[in-house]
Design a protein around this motif. Structure first.
Motif, short mmCIF file in Angstrom:
data_model
loop_
_atom_site.label_atom_id
_atom_site.label_comp_id
_atom_site.label_asym_id
_atom_site.label_seq_id
_atom_site.Cartn_x
_atom_site.Cartn_y
_atom_site.Cartn_z
N MET A 1 0.89 -0.96 0.00
CA MET A 1 -0.10 0.04 0.07
C MET A 1 1.04 1.37 -0.08
SD MET A 1 -2.74 -1.75 -0.17
CE MET A 1 -4.10 -0.64 -0.08
N ARG A 2 1.18 1.77 -1.29
CA ARG A 2 2.10 2.98 -1.23
C ARG A 2 2.10 4.01 -0.83
NH1 ARG A 2 5.38 1.95 -5.83
NH2 ARG A 2 5.57 -0.48 -5.70
N TYR A 3 0.35 4.42 -0.35
CA TYR A 3 0.05 5.50 0.45
C TYR A 3 0.30 5.63 1.82
CZ TYR A 3 -1.55 6.91 -4.12
OH TYR A 3 -1.80 7.11 -5.51
N THR A 4 1.00 4.35 2.24
CA THR A 4 1.31 4.35 3.79
C THR A 4 2.86 4.65 3.95
OG1 THR A 4 2.10 1.93 3.51
CG2 THR A 4 -0.21 2.49 4.28
N THR A 5 3.37 4.85 2.50
CA THR A 5 4.86 5.29 2.52
C THR A 5 4.86 6.48 1.78
OG1 THR A 5 5.33 4.44 0.55
CG2 THR A 5 5.33 2.84 2.44
N SER A 6 6.09 7.22 1.50
CA SER A 6 6.39 8.30 0.68
C SER A 6 6.70 7.70 -0.70
CB SER A 6 7.70 9.06 1.43
OG SER A 6 8.61 8.26 1.36
N ASP A 7 6.71 6.59 -0.95
CA ASP A 7 6.78 6.11 -2.37
C ASP A 7 5.48 6.15 -3.11
OD1 ASP A 7 7.71 4.89 -4.58
OD2 ASP A 7 7.74 2.77 -3.78
N ASN A 8 4.97 7.50 -3.36
CA ASN A 8 4.03 7.59 -4.19
C ASN A 8 4.14 9.30 -4.76
OD1 ASN A 8 2.85 9.75 -2.22
ND2 ASN A 8 2.75 8.13 -1.00
N PHE A 9 3.27 9.73 -5.61
CA PHE A 9 3.49 11.01 -6.22
C PHE A 9 3.25 12.14 -5.52
CE2 PHE A 9 -1.15 10.94 -6.20
CZ PHE A 9 -1.64 12.21 -6.51
N LEU A 10 2.63 12.15 -3.92
CA LEU A 10 2.82 13.22 -3.08
C LEU A 10 4.02 13.11 -2.27
CD1 LEU A 10 -0.48 12.29 -3.39
CD2 LEU A 10 -0.53 14.25 -1.79
N HIS A 11 4.81 11.97 -2.31
CA HIS A 11 6.11 11.96 -1.71
C HIS A 11 5.79 11.76 -0.08
CE1 HIS A 11 8.05 11.82 -5.58
NE2 HIS A 11 7.65 13.22 -5.70
N GLN A 12 4.79 11.45 0.50
CA GLN A 12 4.47 11.53 1.89
C GLN A 12 3.62 10.37 2.02
OE1 GLN A 12 1.52 14.71 3.19
NE2 GLN A 12 2.04 15.47 1.35
N PRO A 13 3.72 9.86 3.38
CA PRO A 13 2.51 8.97 3.98
C PRO A 13 1.23 9.53 4.21
CG PRO A 13 4.46 8.65 5.29
CD PRO A 13 4.58 10.04 4.60
N LEU A 14 0.21 8.81 3.57
CA LEU A 14 -1.06 9.25 3.72
C LEU A 14 -2.04 8.25 4.91
CD1 LEU A 14 -1.69 10.34 0.05
CD2 LEU A 14 -1.09 11.95 1.89
N TYR A 15 -1.92 7.23 4.73
CA TYR A 15 -2.61 6.35 5.47
C TYR A 15 -1.56 5.62 6.67
CZ TYR A 15 -5.10 5.32 1.12
OH TYR A 15 -5.65 5.50 -0.23
N PRO A 16 -2.43 5.61 7.94
CA PRO A 16 -1.69 5.11 8.96
C PRO A 16 -1.10 3.80 8.98
CG PRO A 16 -4.05 4.92 9.36
CD PRO A 16 -3.89 5.69 8.19
N CYS A 17 -1.50 2.80 8.13
CA CYS A 17 -1.10 1.50 8.08
C CYS A 17 -1.61 0.99 6.91
CB CYS A 17 -1.29 0.81 9.40
SG CYS A 17 -3.09 0.64 9.53
N GLU A 18 -0.98 -0.24 6.36
CA GLU A 18 -1.59 -0.91 5.45
C GLU A 18 -2.83 -1.51 5.49
OE1 GLU A 18 2.12 -2.33 2.60
OE2 GLU A 18 1.33 -3.97 3.96
N ALA A 19 -3.76 -1.25 4.91
CA ALA A 19 -5.16 -1.99 5.06
C ALA A 19 -5.83 -1.63 3.55
CB ALA A 19 -5.91 -1.36 6.04
N CYS A 20 -6.37 -2.75 3.17
CA CYS A 20 -7.22 -2.76 1.80
C CYS A 20 -8.67 -3.12 2.18
CB CYS A 20 -6.54 -3.75 0.75
SG CYS A 20 -7.54 -3.96 -0.73
N PHE A 21 -9.48 -2.00 1.85
CA PHE A 21 -10.89 -2.35 2.20
C PHE A 21 -11.58 -2.10 0.83
CE2 PHE A 21 -9.38 -0.57 6.05
CZ PHE A 21 -10.05 -1.68 7.00
N LEU A 22 -12.55 -3.02 0.38
CA LEU A 22 -13.32 -2.94 -0.91
C LEU A 22 -14.78 -3.05 -0.71
CD1 LEU A 22 -10.95 -5.01 -3.46
CD2 LEU A 22 -11.24 -2.34 -3.21
N ARG A 23 -15.88 -2.69 -1.40
CA ARG A 23 -17.11 -3.07 -1.58
C ARG A 23 -17.11 -4.72 -1.71
NH1 ARG A 23 -20.45 1.26 0.40
NH2 ARG A 23 -19.69 2.97 -0.48
#
Length: 224
Positions: free
Chosen positions: A61-83
């Motif tokens: 989950m790339r948005y838990t790290t800075s390895d994304n286009f915003l270069h910053q973590p956005l989520y508190p931890c890895e979690a995948c929720f779907l309908r």
């Protein structure tokens, strides 16, 4: 029954894993989702969490790290929720990939609307980021960003990295290696066979076509 039991490793941590400023996100286990595939007990808009422990997919989950286009973590931890329906269709795709020696690698799933607003502020380009006024299919729990791990357990070549918002990320891009073309075609063919639609500008994005009527969600989750 054997198939149902095999889903136990996908079960959710209970709804206390999710928090919201208003009301908690309704969550059911993957086992409940599969047993109720006709939506008799639980509505199809229920949320399901996919577990890292299952061998059919891995979470990156790339948005838990800075390895994304915003270069910053956005989520508190890895979690995948779907309908619920999205999760069931993704499971079908994962089975097909596994029969060919591949494993799904998940980059992003449900995304709260407040995160969408941050993304739009950074990159207000509808080719790559949905305008939060309309909302993203990620905000509705109906989209996934993903790649594939090959038989050797390594991510296959796709021509660009995830979140590479360039012409090479488009499905009709020219200048890709034959290996990247082959891998993109494999991903696309299996995902479409399982009911997903591709986004023309991002090789990694797939969504179900019939979830636009699902509500936009802005609920957060809390790590245990």
């Amino acid at each position: 029954m054997k198939t149902i039991i095999s889903f136990l490793c996908l079960c959710l941590i209970c709804a206390s894993t999710i928090i919201s400023c208003s009301s908690p996100l309704k969550v059911i286990s993957f086992t409940e989702a599969v047993q109720d595939s006709l939506h008799v007990t639980f509505p199809k808009e229920s949320f399901v969490q996919l577990s890292q422990s299952d061998s059919l997919w891995q979470l990156d989950m790339r948005y838990t790290t800075s390895d994304n286009f915003l270069h910053q973590p956005l989520y508190p931890c890895e979690a995948c929720f779907l309908r619920k329906q999205t999760a069931i269709q993704l499971y079908k795709a994962a089975q097909l990939f596994r029969s060919m020696g591949y494993t799904i690698l998940l980059f992003d799933c449900y995304r709260p609307l407040y995160i969408q607003k941050k993304m739009w502020k950074q990159l207000p380009d509808a080719n790559y980021v949905a305008n939060p006024k309309k909302g993203s299919l990620h905000n509705r729990g109906g989209a996934v960003d993903l790649s594939l791990l090959g038989p050797n357990g390594k991510e296959v070549e796709m021509g660009t990295a995830f979140d590479a918002f360039t012409p090479l990320a488009w499905h009709n891009a020219e200048g890709l290696s034959e290996e990247a073309k082959k891998n993109r075609l494999l991903l696309k063919s299996v995902m479409e066979q399982c009911g997903f639609k591709a986004l023309k500008s991002e090789w990694w994005h797939y969504h179900l076509p019939d979830i636009s009527d699902y509500s936009l969600e802005n609920k957060k989750w809390r790590c245990r």
